[in-house]
Write an enzyme that holds these catalytic residues in place. Structure first.
Site, PDB file in Angstrom:
ATOM      1  N   LYS A 106       0.686  -1.187   0.102  1.00 46.53           N
ATOM      2  CA  LYS A 106       0.031   0.028  -0.003  1.00 46.53           C
ATOM      3  C   LYS A 106       0.968   1.427  -0.002  1.00 46.53           C
ATOM      4  O   LYS A 106       1.001   1.799   1.184  1.00 46.53           O
ATOM      5  CB  LYS A 106      -1.079  -0.045   1.305  1.00 46.53           C
ATOM      6  CG  LYS A 106      -2.089   0.790   1.102  1.00 46.53           C
ATOM      7  CD  LYS A 106      -3.303   0.473   2.265  1.00 46.53           C
ATOM      8  CE  LYS A 106      -4.474   1.377   2.023  1.00 46.53           C
ATOM      9  NZ  LYS A 106      -4.322   2.603   2.070  1.00 46.53           N
TER      10      LYS A 106
HETATM   11  N1  PMP Z   1      -8.218  -0.587  -2.686  1.00 42.71           N
HETATM   12  C1  PMP Z   1      -7.235   0.585  -2.402  1.00 42.71           C
HETATM   13  C2  PMP Z   1      -6.514   1.203  -3.717  1.00 42.71           C
HETATM   14  C3  PMP Z   1      -7.355   1.279  -1.456  1.00 42.71           C
HETATM   15  O1  PMP Z   1      -6.716   2.412  -1.226  1.00 42.71           O
HETATM   16  C4  PMP Z   1      -8.169   0.904  -0.406  1.00 42.71           C
HETATM   17  C5  PMP Z   1      -8.343   1.368   0.954  1.00 42.71           C
HETATM   18  N2  PMP Z   1      -7.152   1.175   1.809  1.00 42.71           N
HETATM   19  C6  PMP Z   1      -8.840  -0.303  -0.346  1.00 42.71           C
HETATM   20  C7  PMP Z   1      -8.660  -1.146  -1.682  1.00 42.71           C
HETATM   21  C8  PMP Z   1      -9.692  -1.012   0.521  1.00 42.71           C
HETATM   22  O2  PMP Z   1      -8.981  -1.567   1.524  1.00 42.71           O
HETATM   23  P1  PMP Z   1      -9.174  -1.675   3.013  1.00 42.71           P
HETATM   24  O3  PMP Z   1     -10.727  -2.409   3.236  1.00 42.71           O
HETATM   25  O4  PMP Z   1      -8.074  -2.379   3.971  1.00 42.71           O
HETATM   26  O5  PMP Z   1      -9.435  -0.214   3.620  1.00 42.71           O
END
Ligand code: PMP
Length: 254
Positions: A106
């Site tokens: 991320k």
């Molecule tokens: N995809 C992306 C590109 C994101 O930035 C996020 C947000 N963190 C998500 C999916 C969803 O992930 P999460 O449920 O862990 O927030």
């Protein structure tokens, strides 16, 4: 260690980051930051970065620093029960490929791709964009995972399609499993979105939000569907501490 912190450490690992702090220490620091700011509701963003030191492309000689930011955040993506959901487009920007940038990590670098898609959506008069991968299959939203419901089956693309291993996504799959909702992790094509019975997005900020229009095509009857509502209600109950079965997902601040 919470799933979010594990993902942070794993993301750093891909970029050869040596953290000075353990996951448990980072978690404690987040709790202290919340307490110090006396907030009752906030979005939390710990961010690790190769800090000060040598200028240049090679970050390895530089120390890894960690910052923790938190702020009040209004509802992310509009939509409330019974109302029309989020309107989206399929972005003309293709989801970055793991051969170019590791999607599992991320990293802020990935968000240039998301930002371009989001800008495109807003300039087109809608709120959100869904990105397809290099094979033309659904990857994810700009900051959310994508789910569809077709013939009573819940479906979401695999992480190998370019989707982040979303923590809300995993939570939804677990809730579905425990509630007898059939689900499949499989590739989803653009046109499968258009003809789905339900489409929704998931994320820590967005939580669970119905999508009721894509590329000006109405999804089903243009209103949030039953499975989405059921999952949204269950998820909200869990995150607000109203369902003790999932108590381990929560960290209480005393
Ligand atoms: N995809 C992306 C590109 C994101 O930035 C996020 C947000 N963190 C998500 C999916 C969803 O992930 P999460 O449920 O862990 O927030």
């Amino acid at each position: 260690m919470s799933d979010h912190i594990r993902r942070l450490l794993n993301s750093g690992k891909v970029y050869h980051m040596n953290f000075e702090y353990s996951g448990e220490e980072i978690e404690l620091a987040i709790i202290e930051t919340i307490k110090a700011n006396e907030v009752t509701e906030c979005y939390i963003r710990p961010i690790a970065y190769y800090g000060y030191g040598k200028m240049g492309v090679n970050p390895l000689p530089n120390k890894v620093s960690l910052g923790i930011a938190l702020w009040h955040w209004d509802e992310y993506l509009s939509q409330s029960p019974g109302e029309q959901g989020v309107k989206a487009i399929i972005s003309s920007w293709v989801k970055i490929d793991t051969r170019s940038l590791p999607v599992l990590a991320k990293s802020t670098a990935n968000y240039a791709n998301s930002a371009l898609a989001r800008i495109e959506a807003i300039k087109s008069g809608v709120e959100e964009a869904i990105l397809l991968n290099h094979n033309g299959m659904v990857a994810e939203g700009t900051a959310e995972n994508v789910f569809i419901v077709s013939n009573n089956t819940l479906m979401t693309p695999p992480v190998t399609a370019g989707a982040l291993d979303g923590i809300t996504r995993s939570a939804i799959l677990e809730i579905a499993k425990n509630n007898g909702i059939e689900f499949r992790i499989c590739d989803i094509s653009r046109e499968q979105l258009y003809v789905a019975d339900e489409v929704f997005l998931s994320g820590t900020a967005a939580e669970i939000k119905a999508v009721t229009e894509i590329d000006r095509i109405r999804i089903s009857d243009g209103r949030m569907g039953n499975v989405t509502l059921k999952l949204q209600t269950a998820y909200r109950d869990i995150v607000h501490g109203r369902n003790k079965i999932y108590g381990r997902w929560l960290t209480y601040i005393k």
